[in-house]
Scaffold this motif. Sequence first.
Motif, short mmCIF file in Angstrom:
data_model
loop_
_atom_site.label_atom_id
_atom_site.label_comp_id
_atom_site.label_asym_id
_atom_site.label_seq_id
_atom_site.Cartn_x
_atom_site.Cartn_y
_atom_site.Cartn_z
N ALA A 174 0.85 -1.28 -0.08
CA ALA A 174 -0.15 0.11 0.21
C ALA A 174 0.93 1.26 0.04
CB ALA A 174 -0.87 0.06 1.20
N PHE A 175 0.24 2.21 -0.42
CA PHE A 175 1.15 3.72 -0.58
C PHE A 175 0.33 4.69 -0.02
CE2 PHE A 175 -0.22 3.28 -4.84
CZ PHE A 175 -0.87 4.75 -5.00
N ALA A 176 0.98 5.82 0.30
CA ALA A 176 0.30 7.13 0.49
C ALA A 176 1.18 8.21 -0.20
CB ALA A 176 0.40 7.38 2.28
N ARG A 177 0.41 9.40 -0.41
CA ARG A 177 0.97 10.33 -1.50
C ARG A 177 0.61 11.62 -0.95
NH1 ARG A 177 -1.52 9.99 -7.21
NH2 ARG A 177 -0.32 11.63 -7.53
N LYS A 178 1.56 12.59 -1.04
CA LYS A 178 1.19 14.25 -0.94
C LYS A 178 2.12 14.90 -1.73
CE LYS A 178 0.38 17.56 2.98
NZ LYS A 178 0.31 17.89 4.23
N GLU A 179 1.65 15.80 -2.56
CA GLU A 179 2.21 16.53 -3.67
C GLU A 179 3.39 15.63 -4.19
OE1 GLU A 179 3.95 19.67 -0.86
OE2 GLU A 179 2.02 20.54 -0.95
N GLU B 254 5.89 13.78 -3.23
CA GLU B 254 6.40 12.64 -2.25
C GLU B 254 5.53 11.81 -2.02
OE1 GLU B 254 9.52 12.71 -1.03
OE2 GLU B 254 10.06 14.67 -1.84
N GLY B 255 5.88 10.48 -1.85
CA GLY B 255 5.11 9.16 -1.47
C GLY B 255 5.90 8.14 -0.70
N GLN B 256 5.07 7.22 0.13
CA GLN B 256 5.44 6.24 0.82
C GLN B 256 4.96 5.11 0.58
OE1 GLN B 256 8.00 7.58 3.03
NE2 GLN B 256 8.79 5.81 4.24
N VAL B 257 5.55 3.95 0.21
CA VAL B 257 5.34 2.64 0.17
C VAL B 257 5.51 1.91 1.29
CG1 VAL B 257 5.45 0.43 -0.92
CG2 VAL B 257 5.29 2.77 -2.47
N VAL B 258 4.59 1.14 1.80
CA VAL B 258 4.79 0.09 2.90
C VAL B 258 4.43 -1.31 2.19
CG1 VAL B 258 3.96 -1.12 4.93
CG2 VAL B 258 4.42 1.56 4.88
N LEU B 259 5.64 -2.30 2.37
CA LEU B 259 5.27 -3.77 1.82
C LEU B 259 5.49 -4.46 3.07
CD1 LEU B 259 6.97 -5.41 -1.29
CD2 LEU B 259 7.29 -6.39 1.06
N MET B 260 4.54 -5.40 3.44
CA MET B 260 4.51 -6.29 4.57
C MET B 260 4.76 -7.49 3.80
SD MET B 260 1.73 -4.91 7.26
CE MET B 260 0.24 -5.60 6.61
N GLU B 261 5.79 -8.35 4.57
CA GLU B 261 6.04 -9.70 4.16
C GLU B 261 5.50 -10.64 4.87
OE1 GLU B 261 10.30 -9.93 3.79
OE2 GLU B 261 10.31 -9.11 1.75
N LYS C 51 -5.37 -2.57 4.83
CA LYS C 51 -5.60 -1.07 5.56
C LYS C 51 -4.38 -1.07 6.60
CE LYS C 51 -10.74 -1.16 5.11
NZ LYS C 51 -12.08 -1.50 6.14
N ILE C 52 -3.93 -2.05 7.20
CA ILE C 52 -2.99 -1.81 8.04
C ILE C 52 -1.52 -1.34 7.19
CG2 ILE C 52 -1.25 -3.26 9.29
CD1 ILE C 52 -3.61 -5.04 10.39
N ALA C 53 -1.35 -1.99 6.32
CA ALA C 53 -0.13 -1.33 5.38
C ALA C 53 -0.55 0.14 5.01
CB ALA C 53 -0.24 -2.26 4.00
N LYS D 229 -2.36 2.12 6.40
CA LYS D 229 -2.21 3.22 7.62
C LYS D 229 -0.66 3.40 7.95
CE LYS D 229 -3.69 5.38 11.47
NZ LYS D 229 -4.52 6.63 10.96
N ASN D 230 0.08 2.37 7.80
CA ASN D 230 1.54 2.40 8.10
C ASN D 230 2.20 3.28 7.06
OD1 ASN D 230 2.98 0.49 10.49
ND2 ASN D 230 0.88 -0.23 9.52
N ALA D 231 1.83 3.30 5.86
CA ALA D 231 2.38 4.29 4.81
C ALA D 231 2.17 5.53 4.96
CB ALA D 231 1.67 3.86 3.51
N GLU D 232 0.89 5.88 5.55
CA GLU D 232 0.29 7.36 5.83
C GLU D 232 1.10 7.67 7.17
OE1 GLU D 232 -3.81 6.96 6.75
OE2 GLU D 232 -4.28 6.58 4.53
N LEU D 233 1.22 7.27 8.13
CA LEU D 233 2.15 7.55 9.20
C LEU D 233 3.60 7.70 8.82
CD1 LEU D 233 0.75 5.10 12.00
CD2 LEU D 233 0.46 7.73 11.70
N GLY D 234 4.08 6.83 8.07
CA GLY D 234 5.56 7.07 7.60
C GLY D 234 5.83 8.31 6.73
N LEU D 235 4.86 8.15 5.80
CA LEU D 235 4.67 9.74 5.15
C LEU D 235 4.77 10.98 5.93
CD1 LEU D 235 5.07 10.90 2.27
CD2 LEU D 235 2.66 10.91 2.07
N THR D 236 3.72 10.93 6.64
CA THR D 236 3.63 12.08 7.75
C THR D 236 4.71 12.49 8.62
OG1 THR D 236 1.28 11.70 7.84
CG2 THR D 236 2.16 13.29 9.50
N GLU D 237 5.46 11.34 9.11
CA GLU D 237 6.73 11.45 9.79
C GLU D 237 7.86 11.96 9.08
OE1 GLU D 237 9.77 8.55 12.48
OE2 GLU D 237 7.60 8.00 11.87
N ARG D 238 8.05 11.43 7.80
CA ARG D 238 9.05 12.01 6.88
C ARG D 238 8.87 13.52 6.59
NH1 ARG D 238 10.07 11.31 1.46
NH2 ARG D 238 8.30 9.94 1.12
#
Length: 628
Positions: free
Chosen positions: A261-266, A268-275, A359-361, A363-372
Amino acid sequence: MPEVVNHTLIVEKLKNLTGSPGCYLWKNSEGEVIYVGKAKNLDKRIRNYLKDKQTDLKTRYLQREIFDLDWFATSTEKEALILEATLIKKHNPRYNVRLKDDKKYPYICVSLSEPYPMVFITRKIKDNGDRYFGPFTDVRTTREILDVILRIFPIRKVRQKLPLPKPKRPCLNFQMGRCLGPCQGTVPEDEYAVIVNQIIQFLEGKKEILANELTKRMDEYSGKLEFEIAARYRDMLGRLQIFRQKQTVVSMDGGDEDVIAFARKEDEGQVVLMEVRGGLLDNKKSFPLQGVQNSTEEEILSSFFRDYYMGAGMIPASIVVPFGLKEEGETVLDFLQEKTGFRPKLRFPKAGEKKSLLKIAEKNAELGLTERLLATHYKDQTVALKEIQEMFQLKEPPHIIECYDISHFQGSFPVASGVMFVEGKPFKQGYRKYNIRGHEGINDPGMMHEVISRRLQRIINEDGVMPDLIVIDGGPTQLGKACEAAVEAGAANLPMVGLAKKREEIYFPGENSPYSFDMNSPGMRLLRHLRDEAHRFGVEHHRSRRNREALTGLIREVPDIGLKRSKLLLQSFSGQKKIEEANIAELMKVPGIGEALAEKIYNYFRSSESQSADTGGIIIPENSSTNT
């Protein structure tokens, strides 16, 4: 057609277009590559970019800037896919969705090219038969995985070319049961290969299969009365079960899959991959993206597929994604089928267990992007790094800067500290502490030579990434010795400078006269922050070492101080205030130390001070650890 089509240069090049697969590069008026694309039919794809009334927003923006065109024809679409990934990494075009700093991601390598393979971390992939697993996005997690492997499996840890011409005595790992000792020449290659295959199963996530195999071999050797070998498999099985108990069950069907899953803003983006391996959450990876502005969600996901899976060491049976892929993503799946022999199945869940994982992935992508983005907003050091590049005439802004400092008092308890800044920000995982081994007394240049030698040798041994700049806390003498160490390590071109404390002046290698820069400029503020952080970290380590030395004498002389209380004392005073300088009230704040014991400790150090004064010894006052 838009105005750009009438440009003479592009019009002439359009005449030579071919209908074969290949890659195309759009350039702006300055000759900068701004977009790289792949096509089944170059002629058809490129002409589509030049049509009026484009519905795609990114294409409309491109039409405003394109000034020149270049392309490479290939024989197959697979070749075009590989070339596209290479060209994007080379040119870093701003209109392409791409992984940020993907060249720095580590892999775990199983060196199958050797008779007795090792397992180690590397950032360089060689086409020599070795097996690579990754990429991983966090070096600490990668080291933890490697540490688990080295604890579970009796694989060799020492770098050497085997078999040796003359067998030698095995190291302590053999005595501890953590290595089969191939260096002594008594382990057959086929027996060692069994352990290597089990490590590969572990890295592939087949831990249930591995556990069954270990159990089977344990019973087999036990039945043959070969209890020593059976005990080896018993211990491996026990350590594996401990590791598996720490993992979370997320899928009841027990399959292998990646959840993306991924999140984006302008831009920048953030992808989370759960293995998920064997129904257990094996790992979570987070990848920063750039160039996502004006790109569709399908394009973002397809681009990530290209960048990640073309270099991935492990491909699962199924991949859970929020929606379908563009044509490029489908081409990647074709590539994976040819590479692995099977085509991963894409899943687009609408409800149930898989949707919950997605959905978990997300949420983690959104949190990671916000933090970065928050970290970038408040701590952006782009201007400072660009200024440092100009100050020291570097080829590009330094992404990794390290700073080293020596701390001691009159030559006693000498230590050194090394701090690392990545993109101008402290990177705590890269901090290093050193106890000086080869020098006594006051010899700061010699100590600096030792520390830089040890640091560079470790980078070389571990196949790590060299810093873009090393800052030495000191003047020309310390800098000169640091440069000598770099030359001896084969890193003569590694940029180094010295930063003197008194006037905040900069020294360059081979020059005795310093250079002065604006002390309040962004670049100098960053360098001072780096130097001050190295000083703080070094003084903290120096105090910790002094406290340990003080505890050694205290435990020996005061019977009521045992191991438990000594640890509590060290935790309470390390890096804050020396134990020998604490008063009775401060000592009583430590758990387990009452008034009577606090008085004994207090009197012990006062007595030590008196004896030292009688013999002309040196007493160290508050905050007297010097940093030279």
